[in-house]
Write a protein that holds these residues in place. Structure first.
Motif, short mmCIF file in Angstrom:
data_model
loop_
_atom_site.label_atom_id
_atom_site.label_comp_id
_atom_site.label_asym_id
_atom_site.label_seq_id
_atom_site.Cartn_x
_atom_site.Cartn_y
_atom_site.Cartn_z
N UNK A 137 47.77 36.22 15.59
CA UNK A 137 47.96 37.63 15.95
C UNK A 137 47.12 38.59 15.11
N UNK A 138 46.92 38.26 13.84
CA UNK A 138 46.18 39.15 12.96
C UNK A 138 44.74 39.32 13.43
N UNK A 139 44.19 38.28 14.04
CA UNK A 139 42.80 38.32 14.50
C UNK A 139 42.68 38.43 16.01
N UNK A 140 43.85 38.48 16.71
CA UNK A 140 43.87 38.53 18.18
C UNK A 140 43.00 37.42 18.75
N UNK A 141 43.24 36.20 18.26
CA UNK A 141 42.41 35.06 18.62
C UNK A 141 43.31 33.87 18.95
N UNK A 142 42.91 33.10 19.96
CA UNK A 142 43.68 31.92 20.35
C UNK A 142 42.74 30.74 20.51
N UNK A 143 43.19 29.57 20.05
CA UNK A 143 42.39 28.36 20.17
C UNK A 143 43.23 27.22 20.74
N UNK A 144 42.55 26.28 21.36
CA UNK A 144 43.19 25.07 21.87
C UNK A 144 42.33 23.89 21.46
N UNK A 145 42.93 22.96 20.71
CA UNK A 145 42.20 21.79 20.21
C UNK A 145 40.93 22.21 19.46
N UNK A 147 39.08 24.80 19.95
CA UNK A 147 38.13 25.59 20.76
C UNK A 147 38.73 26.95 21.08
N UNK A 148 37.96 28.03 20.82
CA UNK A 148 38.47 29.37 21.08
C UNK A 148 38.58 29.61 22.58
N UNK A 149 39.69 30.21 22.99
CA UNK A 149 39.95 30.49 24.39
C UNK A 149 39.37 31.85 24.77
N UNK A 150 38.75 31.91 25.93
CA UNK A 150 38.20 33.16 26.45
C UNK A 150 39.26 33.80 27.33
N UNK A 151 40.01 34.75 26.76
CA UNK A 151 41.13 35.36 27.46
C UNK A 151 40.91 36.85 27.68
N UNK A 152 41.39 37.34 28.81
CA UNK A 152 41.39 38.78 29.03
C UNK A 152 42.50 39.39 28.20
N UNK A 153 42.55 40.72 28.12
CA UNK A 153 43.59 41.41 27.34
C UNK A 153 44.98 41.07 27.88
N UNK A 154 45.11 41.03 29.20
CA UNK A 154 46.39 40.70 29.83
C UNK A 154 46.78 39.27 29.52
N UNK A 155 45.84 38.34 29.64
CA UNK A 155 46.13 36.93 29.37
C UNK A 155 46.52 36.71 27.92
N UNK A 156 45.82 37.40 27.01
CA UNK A 156 46.16 37.25 25.59
C UNK A 156 47.55 37.79 25.31
N UNK A 157 47.89 38.93 25.87
CA UNK A 157 49.20 39.52 25.63
C UNK A 157 50.31 38.60 26.16
N UNK A 158 50.07 37.99 27.31
CA UNK A 158 51.05 37.04 27.86
C UNK A 158 51.17 35.81 26.96
N UNK A 159 50.03 35.29 26.53
CA UNK A 159 50.04 34.11 25.66
C UNK A 159 50.77 34.41 24.36
N UNK A 160 50.55 35.58 23.79
CA UNK A 160 51.23 35.97 22.56
C UNK A 160 52.74 36.02 22.78
N UNK A 161 53.16 36.51 23.94
CA UNK A 161 54.59 36.55 24.26
C UNK A 161 55.17 35.15 24.32
N UNK A 162 54.51 34.24 25.04
CA UNK A 162 55.02 32.87 25.17
C UNK A 162 55.02 32.15 23.82
#
Length: 225
Positions: A137-145, A147-162
């Motif tokens: 959350x501090x860097x507004x960044x998400x990775x999987x295995x 690899x950094x995920x290319x997410x839109x603002x909406x997708x990132x906000x949803x992922x952060x919620x989950x």
């Protein structure tokens, strides 16, 4: 860890108290709304988590949850509900409960849910996990295995919620609230489904058979641990 058990069934209280104490938890129990609010909001020896039944000897679990969350917003609450009581389950989650477990439940499942809720409530946990997905959350960044995920603002906000609800239920109302700042307006049901599908396409190994965000009919979605 101190757990407050709010339950008016003496057999359940006895069984759960023995189970939780055998796992090293310090347990106090009360059968009433007033008792739960008094214990749950006290300053000395505060509780780390509340197990809360909906139907009580006096009052109800919804009033307890509201009072506890007002006094201690970050106090984790897990509702104990009847297996077919969908309305009460959704109502409890909407009031701020962190998870629910339906009666009758398996002891190991309850313990796993408690550990998950306690783990994500700890302030020292800076990174959030949703299965193999890591959210910073501090860097507004998400990775999987790795690899950094290319997410839109909406997708990132949803992922952060989950990720913040890992192991728990995310209702569609929670999703709307999380997306409000991006959309600025009410988000339609079909639009929510589209957002979920797009997010699954980016984080699931097999989007057709999702494991990180599973649909729970009538309630919303369960986030992976």
């Amino acid at each position: 860890m101190r757990i407050l058990l709010v339950e008016d069934n003496a057999d359940i209280v006895r069984t759960l108290t023995e189970l939780l104490r055998s796992e090293g938890y310090n347990v106090e129990a009360t059968p009433s709304q007033d008792g739960a609010i008094t214990l749950g909001t006290r300053v000395e020896k505060p509780f780390d988590l509340v197990l809360l039944d909906v139907t009580l000897e006096q009052g109800n679990g919804f009033a307890v949850c509201g009072a506890l969350k007002e006094a201690r917003p970050h106090l984790p609450v897990i509702f104990l509900t009847a297996s077919d009581d969908e309305f009460n389950t959704v109502a409890g989650l909407s009031m701020g409960a962190d998870d629910y477990i339906a009666k009758p439940f398996r002891p190991r499942e309850l313990l796993a849910r408690i550990r998950t809720v306690l783990r994500r409530s700890q302030p020292t946990q800076h990174l959030l996990h949703l299965g193999s997905v890591i959210v910073d959350p501090a860097r507004a960044r998400a990775t999987k295995d790795g690899r950094e995920l290319d997410l839109s603002a909406v997708e990132y906000r949803l992922l952060l919620l989950f990720a913040s609800k890992a192991g728990g239920i995310v209702t569609r109302d929670m999703m709307r609230e999380a997306l409000w700042e991006d959309s600025g307006a009410y988000v339609e049901e079909n639009t929510l489904s589209v957002y979920i599908r797009r997010l699954r396409d980016k984080i699931e190994d097999d989007p057709a058979n999702p494991q990180l965000i599973r649909t729970v009919r009538g309630m919303g979605y369960r986030a992976a641990e």
